[in-house]
Design a protein around this motif. Structure first.
Motif, PDB file in Angstrom:
ATOM      1  N   PRO A   1       0.832  -1.200   0.000  1.00  0.00           N
ATOM      2  CA  PRO A   1       0.000   0.000   0.000  1.00  0.00           C
ATOM      3  C   PRO A   1       0.871   1.257   0.000  1.00  0.00           C
ATOM      4  CG  PRO A   1       0.068  -0.936   2.188  1.00  0.00           C
ATOM      5  CD  PRO A   1       0.815  -1.889   1.295  1.00  0.00           C
ATOM      6  N   LEU A   2       0.262   2.376  -0.370  1.00  0.00           N
ATOM      7  CA  LEU A   2       1.004   3.642  -0.401  1.00  0.00           C
ATOM      8  C   LEU A   2       1.456   4.063   0.986  1.00  0.00           C
ATOM      9  CD1 LEU A   2      -1.115   5.667  -2.981  1.00  0.00           C
ATOM     10  CD2 LEU A   2       1.102   4.532  -3.330  1.00  0.00           C
ATOM     11  N   THR A   3       0.643   3.788   2.007  1.00  0.00           N
ATOM     12  CA  THR A   3       0.993   4.153   3.380  1.00  0.00           C
ATOM     13  C   THR A   3       0.862   2.922   4.284  1.00  0.00           C
ATOM     14  OG1 THR A   3      -1.255   4.930   3.734  1.00  0.00           O
ATOM     15  CG2 THR A   3       0.369   6.593   3.159  1.00  0.00           C
ATOM     16  N   PRO A   4       1.890   2.076   4.288  1.00  0.00           N
ATOM     17  CA  PRO A   4       1.827   0.865   5.116  1.00  0.00           C
ATOM     18  C   PRO A   4       1.801   1.210   6.603  1.00  0.00           C
ATOM     19  CG  PRO A   4       4.018   1.140   4.197  1.00  0.00           C
ATOM     20  CD  PRO A   4       3.161   2.211   3.595  1.00  0.00           C
ATOM     21  N   ILE A   5       1.072   0.393   7.374  1.00  0.00           N
ATOM     22  CA  ILE A   5       1.019   0.631   8.823  1.00  0.00           C
ATOM     23  C   ILE A   5       1.967  -0.286   9.584  1.00  0.00           C
ATOM     24  CG2 ILE A   5      -1.320   1.548   8.730  1.00  0.00           C
ATOM     25  CD1 ILE A   5      -2.311  -1.101   9.864  1.00  0.00           C
TER      26      ILE A   5
END
Length: 135
Positions: free
Chosen positions: A28-32
């Motif tokens: 994803p663009l903003t991995p958690i």
């Protein structure tokens, strides 16, 4: 069609973990979390309710493969698999997707809901579900 995930798949612009004719996985663009991966059907389906059983089966097989690889390659202690399907679920992209999130004992966050639904259903919802599924 204006689907962000279909655009990524067609443009070949994602960081791919796996690509296949039925299911694909990408970062994803903003991995958690380190290694957080999205697994999607390669063709467009909006949500769980629209997905043909054979496509869902292959997508879930890739979810399992990615999750297992997170344990063996990244040393994850476990994984969370998250999905939202339908407008009442806070689904952010109208393309079926599963977040596969590697977890470690010391990662310092929780993916579990912290509240409870305020919605009420008439009667016994579990009995109603059991009857409908058996039906």
């Amino acid at each position: 069609m204006n689907c962000a995930f279909c655009a990524l798949i067609q443009a070949d612009s994602a960081r791919w973990v796996a690509r296949g004719p039925v299911a694909s996985a990408f970062a994803p663009l903003t991995p958690i979390a380190p290694g957080h991966t999205l697994v999607v059907p390669t063709s467009h389906v909006a949500d769980l309710f629209e997905t043909p059983p054979e496509v869902l089966a292959e997508t879930m097989a890739l979810v399992r493969r990615v999750a297992g690889t997170m344990r063996s390659t990244l040393g994850a202690d476990g994984v969370n698999i998250l999905n939202a399907s339908g407008p009442g679920s806070e689904q952010s992209v109208p393309h079926l997707h599963f977040h596969v999130i590697p977890r470690w004992h010391d990662d310092g966050f929780s993916t579990w809901p912290t509240g409870r639904s305020q919605h009420h259903v008439q009667g016994d919802p579990i009995a109603r579900l059991a009857s409908a599924v058996a039906g």
